[in-house]
Scaffold this motif. Structure first.
Motif, PDB file in Angstrom:
ATOM      1  N   GLY B 291       0.825  -1.203   0.000  1.00 12.22           N
ATOM      2  CA  GLY B 291       0.000   0.000   0.000  1.00 12.22           C
ATOM      3  C   GLY B 291       0.858   1.251   0.000  1.00 12.22           C
ATOM      4  N   ASP B 292       1.915   1.209   0.815  1.00 11.07           N
ATOM      5  CA  ASP B 292       2.834   2.354   0.874  1.00 11.07           C
ATOM      6  C   ASP B 292       3.425   2.642  -0.499  1.00 11.07           C
ATOM      7  N   ILE B 293       3.885   1.581  -1.151  1.00 10.11           N
ATOM      8  CA  ILE B 293       4.546   1.799  -2.442  1.00 10.11           C
ATOM      9  C   ILE B 293       3.552   2.344  -3.461  1.00 10.11           C
ATOM     10  N   PHE B 294       2.342   1.810  -3.432  1.00 10.38           N
ATOM     11  CA  PHE B 294       1.319   2.318  -4.355  1.00 10.38           C
ATOM     12  C   PHE B 294       1.137   3.816  -4.160  1.00 10.38           C
ATOM     13  N   ARG B 295       1.140   4.220  -2.905  1.00  7.74           N
ATOM     14  CA  ARG B 295       0.925   5.640  -2.634  1.00  7.74           C
ATOM     15  C   ARG B 295       2.112   6.478  -3.078  1.00  7.74           C
TER      16      ARG B 295
END
Lengths: 161, 967
Positions: B291-295
């Motif tokens: 999720g972090d990387i997507f953001r």
């Protein structure tokens, strides 16, 4: 897993080849002929990927690299053949990574540098890719290693002769 | 201006070239003349001249070392341009022995470029590599390691292995990194020789230097691919590394275009995708960092998109998470909407991964997909065909296969033609809506790619024509056959046909050419003779043709008609009797013999339409009994069976041996097992395997499992009725001709929970898809009608189908329709359930709701379990239960009508199960009451459940939900 790296000019001239998977000399010529037929004819706005015999070939055209012989400005195609399930965009960036390091080494690389110093391009490639895998993604590290080699080599040269 | 530049360049080149390498004028001239060569031939001439001069000079005594270095480089150049420079290999090998690093490196470079790893000279280099690996100069060690990666083969690995392992602890990080890569290469070459060293890779993962850590990911990726389970403990480490990388904890030097070490991120994502695949627990650790990387990932740069793409791959591989899937879908739609062809390509690929989990993702992008399909870029087109192949179902198979065939005809690339042809065949076999269509499609495929497709396909086609729809409908069968005959007679007019196709044509004409009496025997025979004349050099086709002629003659004779021999047929027989091929000769003589014997004999030799009859093989050879008896009476020694000879086996063991003979025809390497008291379980197996002595062997495995299921659930079922069940199953299920390709739904932990939720999930899909279709139609009114039509046909849900819905739901609650629809539901949900159903009730035709077949209640009712999950209410009484189940399933029926794909892609949805039902459930629950009949206690239950689900995911981006809420 990268199977081979080929650099060809707009005219289909081979500038550099590196084979990571076993190919016989004859196969190599066929591969180069087929791929240059496939890639050089592609239009500018199309994908940078072609499917070829169950593999995928990612190519990138570099217009910053200019061929000066015969006053022709031409571009060089960097082609990397990969497995069908590899990430094409990543490979595209690996090519760019390679070019940036060449740029740094030769100081804005031109095709002539590659023609006359192709063995140096090989040394650089050996620092980036090894056995078909990306070995080092830090430009600084690669540059440092190459510089160390050059220094030693030059010292050797001056000592030996 | 340009000329100025040129001059500048040349000047710079001259000074650089001279300064760095001291290359001679000769070499510069050579490279220049190559550069100026106008043609390949000219280039070849120059290089050949160069090679000749090098051959001479390199062999001179006392070549200065520096000069030799240049010669070697010139050899490399010649080799690179595709010429043989093998005479110089030995000099390159010698150069690796040199003490000077500069020369040594040149030597190593040349040998790595010249020699493949099985070259004889390798043995001469191993010693040098060994010595260099011990060098104090790390640059020499590096050069040796680089060479080792390329040159060390399986036999020479032990010679350098200990040293390479020692180098893993070298103080210089560059050496450690290369040692890791060398070990990785050794592992690829021969996993066994380094298997005891694998723990070293784990150790290196904690290396202080990020470069070494990054390099270690390559071997670990391979190791994890080979054996996921032994590395589950590393999930947390990988996640924490990825987290640190994403938070820019690595040195700045690893940044690339403002991304933090993207290449390491990509490698880690690949590894996590493997580790999290089908593992809920491992995936749980991964969600957060993904999720972090997507953001964080910015999609403006190419490398950012590369990381995003890898994230999508990872999300679609690990145990599904609704939020991440949404993020992945969002990124995918950005890719697809992009102007760049590269990103579109990646988007199509990503979409192909996502629809495996959630088929309705494609709806939103239908027009983008169609644009890609019609794009002039071949690469993009092929990728899109791959996507279409993945999303094919029975509702859109005709459009997709037609498109594929059109494309197949238009290309020349044999490799891809073969692939797309086999895909067409596979789809047609799996989803064909009618036999007519199937035959037409096969004809097209054969006509245009006949020599490229598998022989099995031809046999399948013949079998289909022979077997027809089923046992019951003879009229349809003969209609099918005569239409096949008609089309083949027409096709025979074409000038050039592939051999395989001709074989099929000959066979069909032989079997059924005269069956409907439309064509006379002599007409067909004439046509077959034409075939042999047109294909003089093809013996297989000739054999098929002569056999077909033989059959037609036999049918004529058996029917009491006189066969007048056509002159061309007679000459064909004469020619083949003198053929070099013994096979053709025999066929010709057989035909001649057949023409002379009595009609009754002919009828028993070649009976009419008997290609599907089973040929009974008398394994006991009982027809020889009298002969044996006679011999024994004359004093011959009686035969002692092998089992008695060894004295270990009793006669009762015969059956089990027998079973082995039928089930496996291969050599057995294990010992024979001890005799067992009851050989009964063997019975169904035997009956199955004898049944497959059809024209073409049917894959046995599926039947086998069916049988197992059957005997498990209904132990009273005897072998013959089990057999009957199989037949019925075959007829009822739509994919009549193909292997049932159930995709291996990855999660082995999938419980009934997921299956049942998969059902509700599907409802959501159908409803939502219609909703989005309306939306998109509203927006894109300017899009051409043709494209919309194509989209509608590709993506299933159309307006016409919605009209059907109410009627079907009205019928649904009727008592035993539940059983009728269950097979379909089960099929869409999971293969396991479908097997259970198939065993417990003979599955009726899917859409045949008019005649529901009442059966016994199944032993396991998945919907009972569903009750427990959907609402908090305790399980109602059995009577109540039956009502609720049927209502629960009412929407499923709609799903069936609209677009429940019996494809592999949808069956994967079981894995998605409970995560998606959360937000998909809500619109269904709201829509259903409007078409339901009468009040219902289940309503409140569902609403309660809905409220809960909505409460769980308040941000669920569900257009239907919003439409319902906002009007």
């Amino acid at each position: 897993q990268i199977h081979f790296v080929i650099l060809i000019s707009r005219q289909g001239k081979v500038r550099l080849t590196k084979w990571y998977s076993p190919y016989q000399q004859k196969e190599r010529s066929t591969v180069i002929r087929e791929l240059s037929g496939l890639i050089l004819t592609r239009g500018p706005k199309l994908c940078n990927f072609v499917e070829w015999k169950g593999f995928k070939v990612v190519y990138r055209r570099h217009d910053s690299i200019i061929l000066v012989i015969l006053n022709l400005y031409a571009s060089l195609y960097f082609c990397i053949c990969i497995d069908p399930d590899d990430n094409e965009l990543e490979i595209l960036e690996i090519i760019h990574h390679f070019v940036e390091i060449l740029d740094r080494y030769f100081g804005s690389v031109c095709e002539l540098d590659l023609i006359f110093n192709f063995h140096k391009a090989y040394y650089i490639l050996d620092e980036i890719l090894i056995a078909g895998e990306l070995q080092e993604s830090s430009k600084k590290t690669v540059a440092r290693l190459i510089a160390a080699q050059v220094n030693v080599t030059e010292r050797c040269v001056s000592l030996a002769f | 201006m340009e000329q100025l530049k040129t001059i500048g360049r040349e000047l710079a080149m001259g000074s650089q070239g001279g300064g760095w390498t001291g290359q001679s004028k000769e070499f510069l001239d050579l490279v220049k003349s190559i550069g100026e060569a106008r043609s390949k031939a000219e280039e070849d001439r120059i290089i050949l001249r160069e090679i000749e001069s090098l051959r001479r000079r390199i062999a001179e005594p006392d070549v200065p070392r520096r000069r030799m270095k240049e010669y070697i480089i010139r050899l490399v150049y010649a080799e690179m341009l595709g010429h043989d420079a093998s005479f110089g290999y030995i000099h390159a090998v010698k150069m690796t022995h040199d003490d000077s690093l500069s020369l040594k490196r040149t030597g190593y470079l040349a040998v790595t470029l010249f020699l493949s790893d099985d070259h004889d000279l390798i043995i001469l280099i191993v010693n040098t590599i060994q010595k260099d690996l011990r060098s104090d100069n790390y640059l020499i060690v590096c050069a040796a390691l680089t060479a080792a990666c390329k040159l060390i083969n399986e036999e020479t690995i032990p010679a350098v292995l200990p040293q390479v392992v020692d180098l893993l602890a070298h103080p210089k990080e560059a050496v450690r990194k290369k040692a890791v890569m060398a070990l990785h290469r050794f592992y690829q070459r021969s996993p066994a020789s380094v298997s005891h060293l694998i723990s070293n890779f784990r150790k290196r993962l904690c290396d202080n230097d990020p470069g070494v850590m990054g390099a270690t990911l390559c071997p670990l990726f391979d190791l994890i691919t080979a054996d996921v389970n032994s590395y589950k403990d590393l999930v947390i480490s990988f996640v924490s590394i990825l987290k640190q990388v994403a938070e820019r904890r690595l040195p700045k030097a690893y940044d690339y275009h403002q991304m933090a070490a993207p290449f390491i991120q990509i490698k880690l994502l690949k590894i996590l995708a493997l580790l999290g695949s089908g593992d809920k627990q491992a995936s749980g650790h991964i969600y957060h960092v993904l999720g972090d990387i997507f953001r964080k990932c910015e999609s403006s740069s190419n490398i950012g998109n590369a990381v995003l793409y890898e994230c999508i791959c990872c999300v679609s591989s690990i145990y599904p998470n609704a939020k991440l899937l949404d993020a992945a879908a969002e990124s995918t739609s950005k890719f697809l909407k992009s102007e760049s062809h590269n990103l579109k390509y990646m988007g199509i690929d990503a979409l192909g991964r996502l629809i495996k989990i959630n088929p309705d993702v494609a709806e939103e992008h239908q027009l983008a997909v169609i644009d890609c399909l019609e794009d002039p870029d071949d690469t993009l087109k092929r990728k899109t065909f791959e996507l279409l192949y993945k999303m094919t179902k029975s509702t859109n198979v005709e459009v997709i296969v037609d498109r594929m065939i059109d494309y197949m005809i238009s290309i020349n690339d044999n490799h891809y033609k073969t692939e797309i042809a086999s895909r067409c065949v596979e789809l047609a076999e799996q989803f064909a809506p009618s036999n007519q269509w199937f035959i037409q499609t096969m004809n097209k495929v054969f006509e245009h790619a006949g020599d490229l497709v598998n022989v099995r396909v031809a046999h399948n086609l013949m079998r289909l024509i022979a077997e027809g729809f089923g046992e019951d409908d003879e009229g349809a069968d003969s209609q099918l056959r005569s239409s096949a005959v008609n089309s083949y007679l027409r096709i025979l007019g074409e000038p050039k046909l592939p051999s395989l196709f001709l074989q099929v044509i000959c066979w069909v004409l032989g079997e059924y050419g005269t069956a409907d009496g439309k064509y006379s025997a002599s007409y067909i025979i004439g046509k077959l003779c034409d075939v042999t004349e047109a294909h003089l050099c093809n013996d297989t086709v000739k054999a098929y043709a002569i056999s077909a002629i033989m059959k037609i003659c036999a049918f004529e004779i058996a029917a009491g008609r006189k066969v007048e021999m056509l002159p061309e047929c007679q000459s064909l027989i004469d020619e083949l009797s003198a053929s070099h091929s013994t096979d053709l000769q025999q066929r010709a003589y057989e035909l001649q013999a057949l023409l002379c014997i009595h009609s009754q004999a002919v009828e028993s030799v070649i009976p009419l339409d008997a290609s599907c009859e089973d040929i009974e093989v008398d394994r006991n050879l009982s027809f020889l009994d009298s002969f044996v008896q006679q011999s024994i009476e004359k004093g011959a020694r009686p035969y002692i069976p092998e089992s008695e000879r060894s004295g270990m086996f009793s006669v009762s063991n015969y059956t089990s041996q027998h079973q082995h003979e039928t089930s496996s025809h291969t050599l057995r390497f294990e010992a024979y097992e001890l005799p067992k008291p009851s050989p009964t379980p063997a019975a169904p197996q035997i009956s199955v395997s004898t049944r497959t002595t059809d024209l073409v062997p049917v894959p046995e495995t599926t039947y086998y499992t069916e049988n197992n299921q059957a005997s498990k659930l209904q132990p009273v079922l005897d072998a013959s009725s089990a057999d009957h069940g199989i037949k019925l199953h075959l007829v009822g299920v739509q994919k009549k001709w193909g292997r049932p390709t159930y995709s291996a739904s990855s999660s082995t932990t999938s419980s009934s929970e997921k299956k049942t939720n998969g059902v509700t999930h599907l409802d959501g899909v159908s409803l939502q898809s219609q909703g989005t279709l309306y939306d998109s139609k509203g927006q894109q009114s300017e899009v051409s009608a043709e494209k919309q039509k194509l989209a509608a046909s590709l993506f299933g849900a159309s307006a016409g189908k919605t009209e059907k819905k109410p009627t079907s739901t009205q019928r649904a609650p009727k008592a035993n329709t539940a059983t009728a629809e269950r097979p379909g539901v089960a099929r869409a949900v999971s293969p396991e359930i479908s097997k259970q159903k198939a065993a417990s009730s003979p599955p009726p035709d899917l859409l045949d709701l008019g005649e529901p077949i009442s059966t016994t209640t199944p032993t396991i009712d998945p919907f009972e379990q569903l009750e427990g999950l959907i609402g908090p209410t305790p399980g109602p009484s059995t009577l109540d239960n039956s009502v609720t189940t049927s209502e629960q399933k009412a929407p499923d029926l709609m799903a069936l009508y609209t677009d429940t794909p019996p494809s592999s892609s949808s069956s994967i949805s079981s894995g998605l199960g409970d995560l998606h039902s959360a937000d998909k459930n809500s619109p269904m629950a709201k829509n259903v009451p409007s078409i339901k009949k009468g009040p219902n206690p289940q309503d409140s239950l569902q609403k309660d459940a809905t409220a809960r689900h909505v409460g769980v995911t308040p941000t669920g981006n569900n257009p239907n939900l919003f439409r319902d809420l906002l009007g």
